[in-house]
Design a protein around this motif. Structure first.
Motif, mmCIF file in Angstrom:
data_model
loop_
_atom_site.group_PDB
_atom_site.id
_atom_site.type_symbol
_atom_site.label_atom_id
_atom_site.label_comp_id
_atom_site.label_asym_id
_atom_site.label_seq_id
_atom_site.Cartn_x
_atom_site.Cartn_y
_atom_site.Cartn_z
ATOM 1 N N ASP A 128 0.826 -1.222 0.000
ATOM 2 C CA ASP A 128 0.000 0.000 0.000
ATOM 3 C C ASP A 128 0.851 1.259 0.000
ATOM 4 O O ASP A 128 0.509 2.276 0.596
ATOM 5 N N LYS A 148 -4.904 10.351 5.588
ATOM 6 C CA LYS A 148 -5.943 10.209 4.564
ATOM 7 C C LYS A 148 -5.358 9.428 3.401
ATOM 8 O O LYS A 148 -4.309 9.785 2.872
ATOM 9 N N ASN A 149 -6.048 8.358 3.006
ATOM 10 C CA ASN A 149 -5.553 7.525 1.912
ATOM 11 C C ASN A 149 -5.503 8.304 0.609
ATOM 12 O O ASN A 149 -6.331 9.187 0.356
ATOM 13 N N LYS A 150 -4.535 7.958 -0.234
ATOM 14 C CA LYS A 150 -4.422 8.537 -1.576
ATOM 15 C C LYS A 150 -4.521 7.389 -2.573
ATOM 16 O O LYS A 150 -3.525 6.777 -2.945
ATOM 17 N N SER A 154 -4.740 3.820 -3.580
ATOM 18 C CA SER A 154 -4.292 2.619 -2.871
ATOM 19 C C SER A 154 -3.188 2.918 -1.869
ATOM 20 O O SER A 154 -2.796 2.042 -1.100
ATOM 21 N N LYS A 155 -2.682 4.108 -1.904
ATOM 22 C CA LYS A 155 -1.579 4.469 -0.995
ATOM 23 C C LYS A 155 -2.119 4.782 0.392
ATOM 24 O O LYS A 155 -2.833 5.761 0.591
ATOM 25 N N ARG A 156 -1.753 3.935 1.350
ATOM 26 C CA ARG A 156 -2.199 4.115 2.733
ATOM 27 C C ARG A 156 -1.028 4.329 3.686
ATOM 28 O O ARG A 156 -1.236 4.567 4.868
ATOM 29 N N LYS A 157 0.194 4.174 3.168
ATOM 30 C CA LYS A 157 1.377 4.257 4.026
ATOM 31 C C LYS A 157 2.439 5.117 3.353
ATOM 32 O O LYS A 157 2.431 5.283 2.138
#
Length: 680
Positions: free
Chosen positions: A380, A418-420, A422-425
């Motif tokens: 992620d 806040k997620n971007k 699929s980017k959560r990390k």
């Protein structure tokens, strides 16, 4: 005080409201926004350059400069030119003030750019390369009757107060959002800022202050976010002059990178397919970096690569994934002391068996001692995929020869508020510095291990097993030294369902069969093909004896004169062949039966040893320990794979049996209590 440029991100994105209002799909927004963003970016930098030039010359001297001299001074900067801006003192915002003359002025404004800028924007495009295709975009927006309003929205975005680095940062954020919503080519991943920062930290840790030029190259540079982002961060960390080189064959992204390159001190961006048309074929670089597409086929240019004369490609990987083609290309571009960091997905670590092109490429890389480390990033981490990704650290000037470090940085992250997509990390700054320190120290810790490179090698030893029956016997013992099988002369074959007694069918049989081939295909061949000595009770009768296979004992049986004899494990092989007529024999179908030993090819995966004698001894020791049947050695192929799970896997800690029983008793008591309540 200059505001934070990222405040403009939402303002730029708001220009898409008009696109939404006139029915343009969200997935198409990037193609409409890119050329206008480029337009605003170019204008802001040209105006800023103009103001800086004026301040540099001074007001008194400026008044004495002729128009021709001014044009020459601006053109010498090599950043572009626009007649409306420099000669008429009119910007895009000025043009949008008069709606009656807007169409004519806007057309003149676009054609007022220098030739290269017009080409990149696609101002005069009729066919061929369109790059940003502003002409096509304008036609579509004009048809929606919102061209003036859309242009006016963009003209209100003033980037003049910001320097090149700040505008590049904004550009990276905007391109990331485009990547997030657009239907990109499969496998193309936009590299997030935190990964770029980690790559730059790794590279900077291996570079010293120097007067020598540092040449940085990205063979799949896209819009330039990785290439320019690495350059900017390196310059903050290290005192070095830098020069960037990039190539990409996506029209729009190349145009954005090319435009960006003109506002940098020394940068060269080229358009084209790196794998088939390397624009920097005579160049070598100090640093290479790239995030090539994952799992994308190279079938469309297979012929070119198979005929490649550059000697870049030691092996050609599976046609369905070209990642390792880019890897080999990048290695070929490193100078004698060059290093690089390349982003890949997991397939480059372990795809392909021993002897495959993928395994051979990995072996070639380790044999060449160019791999310093492989770093596993968190899931992620990218905007449109949740998979694990890996950084390959390449280094031609390794301090620890013949060793490779694996760093499991999958837990080195901070969750995004806040997620971007699929980017959560993100790999935060503290984690980045820790990873770089681990790589620099090059010693084991709880998430990193150092290995001799041969740890990743393995023997794939092929052997030919001779299967035996329950008593350890094989039919091979009934054969003479030069024999491989025993041929039988059957008079009848039975398989439990059908009986076949005719073993040579000649033209005489055509009275009963309309076609010899039809007999072969429809009657005999299915009978022969269906025979399986392990599943069907096949019986072969000759004048002397009857032969069959006992599946329970795994042995061939010979029965003669009422006596049964176990011949050992073997096979009954029945074949039918259509024979053409010869001088002595007519056209016919012949059926043959043979008894053979039961051979089985097998492969054993055995740890590898650098020393040849030790490696052979290890193979023999493995065979003595694990292989109980007779066998012969066949070919041995050395493969290479890098398996993070094998190194860093931590089995789940099992619960204590007493705790589990205690929980079961508690649940039983709870169920009884509920049953009693229901009974009331």
């Amino acid at each position: 005080m200059i505001p934070n440029i990222l405040q403009y991100e939402s303002k730029i994105w708001a220009t898409a409201d008009l696109l939404r209002g006139c029915g343009i799909k969200e997935s198409e927004w990037p193609s409409f926004m890119m050329p206008f963003f480029a337009l605003v970016m170019i204008e802001s930098r040209l105006v800023r350059m103009f103001d800086e030039l004026k301040a540099e010359i001074g007001e008194e001297a400026w008044a004495d400069i002729s128009q021709d001299e001014l044009i020459e001074l601006i053109q010498d900067k090599g950043q572009g030119y626009n007649a409306y801006i420099f000669e008429k003192n009119q910007t895009l915002k000025d043009i949008c003030q008069n709606d009656k003359s807007f169409d004519i002025d806007f057309e003149g404004y676009l054609h007022g750019f220098d030739g290269e800028t017009k080409d990149l924007l696609g101002v005069d495009t009729t066919q061929g390369e369109k790059f940003l295709d502003i002409k096509g975009v304008i036609a579509k927006i004009k048809a929606k009757k919102v061209l003036l309003g859309y242009t006016k929205e963009w003209s209100g975005i003033d980037l003049k107060p910001f320097d090149n680095s700040a505008i590049t940062t904004l550009e990276e954020h905007i391109k990331r959002r485009w990547a997030d919503i657009s239907a990109e080519t499969a496998g193309e991943q936009y590299t997030p800022d935190d990964v770029i920062a980690l790559i730059a930290e790794i590279i900077a840790s291996k570079i010293e202050d120097s007067d020598r030029l540092l040449k940085i190259y990205d063979c799949t540079c896209g819009g330039g976010n990785l290439l320019f982002g690495v350059e900017d961060r390196i310059k903050v960390k290290v005192k070095r002059l830098t020069q960037t080189f990039g190539q990409d064959w996506n029209d729009a992204l190349y145009a954005l990178a090319k435009i960006e390159s003109r506002f940098r001190v020394d940068s060269k961006i080229e358009h084209g397919n790196t794998l088939t048309d390397d624009k920097f074929y005579n160049d070598e670089f100090d640093v290479v970096t790239a995030n090539p597409p994952y799992g994308v086929s190279w079938k469309g240019y297979e012929k070119d690569l198979r005929n490649d004369k550059t000697q870049r490609f030691k092996y050609l990987p599976s046609i369905s994934d070209g990642q390792l083609l880019f890897m080999q290309h990048l290695i070929s571009k490193l100078n004698a002391n060059g290093m690089g960091v390349v982003v890949h997905n997991g397939s480059t670590l372990f795809s392909g068996d021993a002897g495959s092109a993928e395994s051979n490429i990995r072996k070639w890389m380790l044999d060449s001692d160019i791999v310093e480390a492989v770093i596993q990033l968190p899931t992620d981490e990218f905007f449109n995929t949740g998979i694990y990704t890996y950084l390959w650290v390449l280094n031609k000037n390794k301090k620890r020869r013949d060793q490779v470090m694996l760093i499991n940085a999958s837990e080195k992250f901070k969750p995004l508020k806040k997620n971007k997509g699929s980017k959560r990390k993100e790999v935060d700054e503290a984690s980045r510095l820790e990873i770089v320190e681990t790589l620099t120290n090059f010693v084991d810790n709880d998430y990193a291990r150092v290995f001799d490179k041969e740890f990743f090698y393995f023997n794939k030893q092929a052997i030919m097993l001779t299967n035996v029956d329950e008593q350890g016997r094989t039919f091979a013992s009934h054969l003479k030294e030069d024999q491989t099988s025993l041929k039988l002369k059957p008079v009848k074959l039975e398989n439990g369902e059908r009986t076949l007694t005719e073993f040579t069918i000649t033209k005489y049989d055509l009275e009963r069969f309309s076609s010899l081939l039809e007999v072969y295909e429809q009657d005999i061949k299915p009978f022969v093909d269906s025979l399986d000595y392990k599943e069907q009770p096949l019986v072969v009768m000759t004048k002397e004896a009857m032969y069959s296979f006992d599946a329970d004992q795994e042995t061939l049986i010979k029965e003669a004169l009422g006596q049964k004899e176990a011949l050992g494990c073997g096979r009954i092989v029945v074949k039918a062949a259509l024979k053409k007529a010869t001088k002595t024999q007519p056209e016919r179908i012949e059926i043959t039966v043979e008894l053979t030993p039961n051979y089985q090819k097998d492969y054993e995966i055995i740890p590898f040893h650098r020393n040849e004698a030790a490696n052979r001894a290890a193979i023999e020791a493995f065979m003595a320990k694990y292989i109980t049947k007779p066998f012969e050695y066949l070919e041995n192929v050395v493969g290479v794979e890098i398996n993070f799970n094998k190194v860093f896997y931590k089995p789940e800690k099992l619960r204590d049996v007493g705790d589990i029983l205690k929980e079961i008793r508690f649940l039983d008591e709870e169920l009884k209590r509920l049953e009693e309540e229901l009974a009331l």
